[in-house]
Every structure is written in structure tokens, then in C-alpha cells.
Design a protein around this motif. Structure first.
Motif, short mmCIF file in Angstrom:
data_model
loop_
_atom_site.label_atom_id
_atom_site.label_comp_id
_atom_site.label_asym_id
_atom_site.label_seq_id
_atom_site.Cartn_x
_atom_site.Cartn_y
_atom_site.Cartn_z
N VAL A 46 108.76 58.39 49.56
CA VAL A 46 107.52 57.61 49.41
C VAL A 46 106.74 57.55 50.73
CG1 VAL A 46 106.67 55.24 49.08
CG2 VAL A 46 108.18 56.25 47.40
N ILE A 47 107.46 57.62 51.84
CA ILE A 47 106.80 57.56 53.15
C ILE A 47 105.71 58.63 53.27
CG2 ILE A 47 107.13 57.98 55.63
CD1 ILE A 47 109.86 56.61 55.36
N TYR A 48 106.00 59.82 52.74
CA TYR A 48 105.01 60.91 52.83
C TYR A 48 103.78 60.61 51.98
CZ TYR A 48 108.81 63.38 55.08
OH TYR A 48 109.82 63.73 55.95
N TYR A 51 101.77 58.07 53.83
CA TYR A 51 101.09 58.70 54.96
C TYR A 51 99.80 59.36 54.49
CZ TYR A 51 99.79 62.31 58.28
OH TYR A 51 99.08 63.11 59.11
N HIS A 52 99.88 60.08 53.38
CA HIS A 52 98.68 60.76 52.87
C HIS A 52 97.64 59.75 52.38
CE1 HIS A 52 100.29 64.71 53.43
NE2 HIS A 52 101.32 64.48 52.64
N MET A 53 98.11 58.64 51.79
CA MET A 53 97.18 57.58 51.35
C MET A 53 96.46 56.98 52.55
SD MET A 53 99.65 55.84 48.51
CE MET A 53 98.78 54.28 48.43
N GLU A 54 97.21 56.70 53.62
CA GLU A 54 96.61 56.11 54.83
C GLU A 54 95.63 57.10 55.46
OE1 GLU A 54 100.33 53.21 56.15
OE2 GLU A 54 99.75 54.88 57.42
N ILE A 58 90.02 54.90 51.73
CA ILE A 58 89.26 54.63 50.50
C ILE A 58 87.79 54.51 50.85
CG2 ILE A 58 89.62 52.13 50.67
CD1 ILE A 58 89.73 52.17 47.55
N GLN A 59 86.97 55.13 50.02
CA GLN A 59 85.54 55.17 50.29
C GLN A 59 84.88 53.83 49.99
OE1 GLN A 59 83.80 58.83 49.00
NE2 GLN A 59 81.76 57.97 48.83
N VAL A 60 83.98 53.44 50.87
CA VAL A 60 83.29 52.15 50.74
C VAL A 60 81.78 52.37 50.82
CG1 VAL A 60 83.08 49.81 51.68
CG2 VAL A 60 85.22 51.05 51.93
N ARG A 61 81.05 51.61 50.00
CA ARG A 61 79.58 51.67 50.05
C ARG A 61 79.10 50.81 51.21
NH1 ARG A 61 79.20 50.54 43.60
NH2 ARG A 61 79.00 52.68 42.88
N ARG A 62 78.87 51.43 52.33
CA ARG A 62 78.54 50.69 53.55
C ARG A 62 77.27 49.85 53.40
NH1 ARG A 62 79.78 52.04 58.99
NH2 ARG A 62 80.40 54.13 58.32
N ARG A 166 90.67 52.75 56.35
CA ARG A 166 92.06 53.20 56.35
C ARG A 166 92.98 52.03 56.70
NH1 ARG A 166 88.78 57.42 57.48
NH2 ARG A 166 89.33 59.35 56.38
N THR A 167 93.72 51.59 55.71
CA THR A 167 94.65 50.48 55.88
C THR A 167 96.04 51.03 56.21
OG1 THR A 167 95.52 48.49 54.83
CG2 THR A 167 95.26 50.41 53.42
#
Length: 217
Positions: A46-48, A51-54, A58-62, A166-167
Motif C-alpha cells: 500500500v505504501i507504493y 506514494y503515487h497518490m501523494e 488532487i486538482q483544485v479550482r484555484r 498534495r497531502t
């Protein structure tokens, strides 16, 4: 390592040494509890994924988030003026001391609790008085002020140049084993109010993609 300050280097070396010396002890515990399969086949892989999620973020509407913060500011200022009109005075609504004095001394509301530093104005105390229009306005004011500072302003500061946040996902923090999210925490975006739910609309999928919601159970 050559450019790392000595104190930081010592800390890193100590952490590595501790991990090395703990290996056999921890593996022994995992064997004893029959958890080697869980560790090697589920937790470590799951670590991998995390890592890819981080890395992806996630895209945000600035711009929408910025406009949302401005709408919240307008609501906060409007509530401020309503509270001042109801109490007949201007004071710092964010100051527990001043708020307590206004609610329980000037307005003589029931159910006040005194502490060493003055009147308590925590959520528990105010929730019991929320039927009073003034207290209802104070609770709404707090809600909007938190949405503005913690979420609207707070998230704007951590949007990367590519428009993504990126959280960091933590696997070993919660007692239940679920993931937690830090820096920033994206798991407590509020939904109780219409304005709170609007915050979730700021998070979007990239073109050609969708966001999927899956319940733990």
C-alpha cells in the motif's frame, strides 16, 4: 549528507540505528500474532499506492476557491454587524473573554459557566443556548470564520503551481487503521452547512478522469 547540519545528521542516524535494532524484535511480534502476511502482502504494498497518490495530488479550482473565500468574508462581516446590533456594542467576537462578558453579563443569558480566566464560551456551552438568536448568530459566525481561515485561505496557500494540492497520507496514526491526511488535512472538509458543502466542489478530477468515493465498509 555532507551539507546536513550535525544535529539533523545525528537524528537521522539514530532513527536508522533504531529501525535496524528493532527489526528482529518487531518481526518476532508479527510472527507471534500471525500478522506477517498482513505486513508483507497488504501494508507494505500500500505504501507504493500512497506514494503515487501523494505525488499525483488532487486538482483544485484555484479561482473558485478564492471567490468562495471572498463570499465567506462577506458573510462574516454581515454577521459581525448583526451581532453588534443585537448586543448594542462592538467587541472582539473571537475573544472568549469579551464574548463571555457580553453574553452573560451585558445580555444576562442563562447557563453561563465561569472559569479561572472568565466566562466559558466553548461549543458545548453555546450549543445549549443556540435557540437564542444572538447565540445562533455567534455559532454561525464561528463556522464561517473557520471555513474562511482554515479552508478557503489555508488551502489557497498550499496549492502547487500546477493547481494541485498534495497531502501526506498516514497509515499508522489512527486506532481503527484507516488512513489519515496531514499537511493539509483533506479529510475534514465540512459538509454540515450549504457553504461547507460548497467547499467540496472545489476539488475536481482532471479532464478525462472521475473522482470515486468508496465507503470503508
Amino acid at each position: 549528507f555532507e551539507t546536513m547540519p550535525e544535529k539533523a545528521l545525528n537524528c537521522v542516524c539514530y532513527m536508522a540505528y533504531t529501525a535496524w535494532k528493532s527489526r528482529e524484535i518487531l518481526l518476532g511480534q508479527l510472527r507471534r500474532h500471525g500478522m506477517l502476511h498482513l505486513f508483507y502482502e497488504i501494508e507494505m504494498p500500500v505504501i507504493y499506492s500512497l506514494y503515487h497518490m501523494e505525488e499525483e495530488g488532487i486538482q483544485v479550482r484555484r479561482e473558485e476557491l478564492k471567490a468562495y473565500g471572498e463570499r465567506l468574508q462577506t458573510q462574516v462581516e454581515k454577521l459581525e454587524q448583526e451581532i453588534y446590533a443585537e448586543t448594542g456594542c462592538e467587541f472582539n467576537i473571537n475573544s472568549p473573554k469579551q464574548l463571555g462578558e457580553v453574553l452573560f453579563e451585558k445580555m444576562s443569558l442563562p447557563g453561563g459557566k465561569k472559569t479561572k480566566t472568565g466566562w466559558s464560551t466553548n461549543a458545548d456551552v453555546l450549543e445549549k443556548l443556540k435557540d437564542h438568536p444572538l447565540v445562533a448568530d455567534v455559532l454561525t459566525y464561528r463556522q464561517y470564520a473557520k471555513l474562511k481561515s482554515t479552508y478557503a485561505d489555508g488551502l489557497l496557500k498550499v496549492i502547487d503551481p500546477d493547481g494541485r494540492i498534495r497531502t501526506s497520507f498516514q497509515m499508522t496514526v489512527t486506532a481503527t487503521g484507516r488512513l489519515s491526511s496531514t499537511e493539509p488535512n483533506l479529510q475534514n472538509i465540512p459538509t454540515r452547512t450549504d457553504l461547507g458543502s460548497k467547499m467540496r466542489e472545489m476539488f475536481v478530477a482532471a479532464p478525462g478522469h472521475v473522482l470515486v468515493d468508496a465507503d470503508y465498509s
